[in-house]
Design a protein around this motif. Structure first.
Motif, PDB file in Angstrom:
ATOM      1  N   GLY A  47       0.816  -1.210   0.000  1.00 37.47           N
ATOM      2  CA  GLY A  47       0.000   0.000   0.000  1.00 37.47           C
ATOM      3  C   GLY A  47       0.849   1.258   0.000  1.00 37.47           C
ATOM      4  O   GLY A  47       1.995   1.274  -0.448  1.00 37.47           O
ATOM      5  N   THR A  48       0.292   2.329   0.551  1.00 33.10           N
ATOM      6  CA  THR A  48       1.023   3.594   0.622  1.00 33.10           C
ATOM      7  C   THR A  48       1.768   3.742   1.933  1.00 33.10           C
ATOM      8  O   THR A  48       2.953   4.096   1.962  1.00 33.10           O
ATOM      9  CB  THR A  48       0.055   4.782   0.447  1.00 33.10           C
ATOM     10  OG1 THR A  48      -0.609   4.669  -0.815  1.00 33.10           O
ATOM     11  CG2 THR A  48       0.820   6.095   0.496  1.00 33.10           C
ATOM     12  N   THR A  49       1.113   3.422   3.042  1.00 30.69           N
ATOM     13  CA  THR A  49       1.666   3.722   4.362  1.00 30.69           C
ATOM     14  C   THR A  49       2.869   2.867   4.718  1.00 30.69           C
ATOM     15  O   THR A  49       3.927   3.386   5.100  1.00 30.69           O
ATOM     16  CB  THR A  49       0.577   3.544   5.432  1.00 30.69           C
ATOM     17  OG1 THR A  49      -0.529   4.400   5.124  1.00 30.69           O
ATOM     18  CG2 THR A  49       1.122   3.905   6.811  1.00 30.69           C
ATOM     19  N   VAL A  50       2.748   1.539   4.611  1.00 36.89           N
ATOM     20  CA  VAL A  50       3.825   0.647   5.063  1.00 36.89           C
ATOM     21  C   VAL A  50       5.111   0.838   4.252  1.00 36.89           C
ATOM     22  O   VAL A  50       6.186   1.013   4.836  1.00 36.89           O
ATOM     23  CB  VAL A  50       3.364  -0.823   5.039  1.00 36.89           C
ATOM     24  CG1 VAL A  50       4.538  -1.756   5.350  1.00 36.89           C
ATOM     25  CG2 VAL A  50       2.244  -1.037   6.064  1.00 36.89           C
ATOM     26  N   PRO A  51       5.065   0.826   2.913  1.00 36.71           N
ATOM     27  CA  PRO A  51       6.316   1.037   2.169  1.00 36.71           C
ATOM     28  C   PRO A  51       6.982   2.373   2.477  1.00 36.71           C
ATOM     29  O   PRO A  51       8.213   2.450   2.610  1.00 36.71           O
ATOM     30  CB  PRO A  51       5.876   0.960   0.705  1.00 36.71           C
ATOM     31  CG  PRO A  51       4.670   0.095   0.721  1.00 36.71           C
ATOM     32  CD  PRO A  51       3.968   0.462   1.995  1.00 36.71           C
ATOM     33  N   MET A  52       6.183   3.440   2.607  1.00 36.16           N
ATOM     34  CA  MET A  52       6.779   4.741   2.897  1.00 36.16           C
ATOM     35  C   MET A  52       7.372   4.768   4.303  1.00 36.16           C
ATOM     36  O   MET A  52       8.416   5.401   4.534  1.00 36.16           O
ATOM     37  CB  MET A  52       5.744   5.847   2.739  1.00 36.16           C
ATOM     38  CG  MET A  52       5.363   6.125   1.298  1.00 36.16           C
ATOM     39  SD  MET A  52       6.782   6.539   0.238  1.00 36.16           S
ATOM     40  CE  MET A  52       7.227   8.153   0.879  1.00 36.16           C
ATOM     41  N   TYR A 106      11.539   7.290  -6.289  1.00 36.65           N
ATOM     42  CA  TYR A 106      10.933   6.311  -7.198  1.00 36.65           C
ATOM     43  C   TYR A 106       9.458   6.074  -6.830  1.00 36.65           C
ATOM     44  O   TYR A 106       8.593   6.012  -7.705  1.00 36.65           O
ATOM     45  CB  TYR A 106      11.664   4.971  -7.118  1.00 36.65           C
ATOM     46  CG  TYR A 106      13.069   4.943  -7.653  1.00 36.65           C
ATOM     47  CD1 TYR A 106      13.623   6.033  -8.319  1.00 36.65           C
ATOM     48  CD2 TYR A 106      13.866   3.816  -7.498  1.00 36.65           C
ATOM     49  CE1 TYR A 106      14.917   5.993  -8.811  1.00 36.65           C
ATOM     50  CE2 TYR A 106      15.159   3.758  -7.993  1.00 36.65           C
ATOM     51  CZ  TYR A 106      15.686   4.854  -8.638  1.00 36.65           C
ATOM     52  OH  TYR A 106      16.960   4.803  -9.128  1.00 36.65           O
ATOM     53  N   ALA A 107       9.206   5.924  -5.536  1.00 37.41           N
ATOM     54  CA  ALA A 107       7.847   5.636  -5.080  1.00 37.41           C
ATOM     55  C   ALA A 107       6.900   6.791  -5.397  1.00 37.41           C
ATOM     56  O   ALA A 107       5.763   6.577  -5.837  1.00 37.41           O
ATOM     57  CB  ALA A 107       7.851   5.350  -3.580  1.00 37.41           C
ATOM     58  N   ALA A 127       4.956  -2.461  -4.781  1.00 37.69           N
ATOM     59  CA  ALA A 127       5.844  -3.433  -4.127  1.00 37.69           C
ATOM     60  C   ALA A 127       7.091  -3.668  -4.961  1.00 37.69           C
ATOM     61  O   ALA A 127       8.210  -3.761  -4.434  1.00 37.69           O
ATOM     62  CB  ALA A 127       5.097  -4.749  -3.897  1.00 37.69           C
ATOM     63  N   THR A 128       6.927  -3.749  -6.276  1.00 41.19           N
ATOM     64  CA  THR A 128       8.076  -3.956  -7.159  1.00 41.19           C
ATOM     65  C   THR A 128       9.013  -2.761  -7.125  1.00 41.19           C
ATOM     66  O   THR A 128      10.243  -2.914  -7.025  1.00 41.19           O
ATOM     67  CB  THR A 128       7.598  -4.195  -8.604  1.00 41.19           C
ATOM     68  OG1 THR A 128       6.697  -5.313  -8.627  1.00 41.19           O
ATOM     69  CG2 THR A 128       8.771  -4.478  -9.523  1.00 41.19           C
TER      70      THR A 128
END
Length: 280
Positions: A30-35, A56-57, A102-103
């Motif tokens: 999602g947005t929150t966890v990766p950031m 990149y994100a 995710a990629t």
């Protein structure tokens, strides 16, 4: 093209009793966890590499939203949902944003940290992408074709950004800004398009300071930075619920990315553990 029948077979094979686990896995794309993962890595060291993946994100968010809007393909029907999911029926379904994100994030970390020849790092990133992608199919918010294309697009985007940025986060945020402007025109002033625009502006304003940030001297200072940085992010996310005007949202999202990149300045001035570090 979207592989509807294999998608139905995957959904039917998964027991609904494990729905909470699937929801947890899907949040990894999602947005929150990766950031948050990227922010903690940035605060913990190797800032330039982590900031590069943050760019990149942010850039990827704009690109994917434009593509989804232009294609306009719907999500699977409501009866495909594993469980009722608030907000997951909104927007378009092709390609999968979670598989793409995710990629870009986990694959981007492998590339930015020069681990492309490390089999374990590649396997870990690939596993995360596969799990997030499958979770979207199991939940019934995407078809199998959506996640395959999302992941493939993420790989292509990652390769393009690596070539364009040449390791410079400022270039990454400049690309993100250009893509965000296009997205606002194509998709309108949605929350996601404004997040991309604000994040790009915040990154452009703060990225020039990365190499001048104070170095972390102790583990205690690192822990305090992660704690203070996380509190700041939480406060800005809380403020998001109170803001409705588009210009204010852009400013808030710019402040969010700017805070992530500049929080070390605030903590560095406290000189936490400096005396212990000098004695050591």
């Amino acid at each position: 093209m979207r592989l509807e029948e294999p998608s139905a077979a995957i959904r039917e094979a998964f027991p609904a009793a494990y729905a909470d686990l699937v929801v947890f896995v899907t949040e990894l794309g999602g947005t929150t966890v990766p950031m948050l993962v990227l922010a903690v890595l940035f605060w913990s060291g190797r800032r330039r590499r982590s900031a590069l993946v943050i760019s990149y994100a942010v850039a990827g968010l704009g690109l994917l939203l434009s593509i989804k809007t232009l294609l306009g393909l719907p999500r699977p029907p409501a009866d495909a949902l594993l469980i009722p999911l608030e907000g997951e029926r909104e927007g378009y379904g092709f390609p999968s944003g979670h598989a793409f994100a995710a990629t870009v994030v986990y694959g981007g970390l492998v590339v930015a940290y020069d681990r492309t020849r490390d089999g374990r790092a590649l396997a870990a990133a690939g596993t995360l992408v596969a799990l997030v992608s499958l979770s979207r199919v199991v939940l019934g918010v995407h078809y199998l074709g959506d996640v395959i294309v999302g992941a493939a697009l993420g790989v292509a985007f990652l390769a393009a950004m690596t070539r364009l940025t040449k390791g410079d986060p400022r270039r990454g945020f400049a690309v993100a800004f250009g893509l965000a402007l296009v997205t606002v025109v194509v998709a309108g002033a949605s929350d996601d398009s404004l997040l991309g625009l604000g994040g790009a502006i915040g990154g452009l304003c703060a990225a020039g300071w990365i190499d001048r940030l104070p170095e972390l001297r102790t583990r205690l200072e690192t822990a305090v930075l992660v704690a203070v940085g996380s509190v700041g992010v939480a406060a800005l996310q809380f403020a998001e619920a109170l803001v409705t005007a588009a210009p204010a949202l852009v400013a808030l999202y710019a402040a969010l990315v700017g805070w992530v990149l500049l929080a070390p300045i605030a903590v560095g001035r406290l000189a936490i553990g400096a005396a212990d570090a000098s004695r050591a």
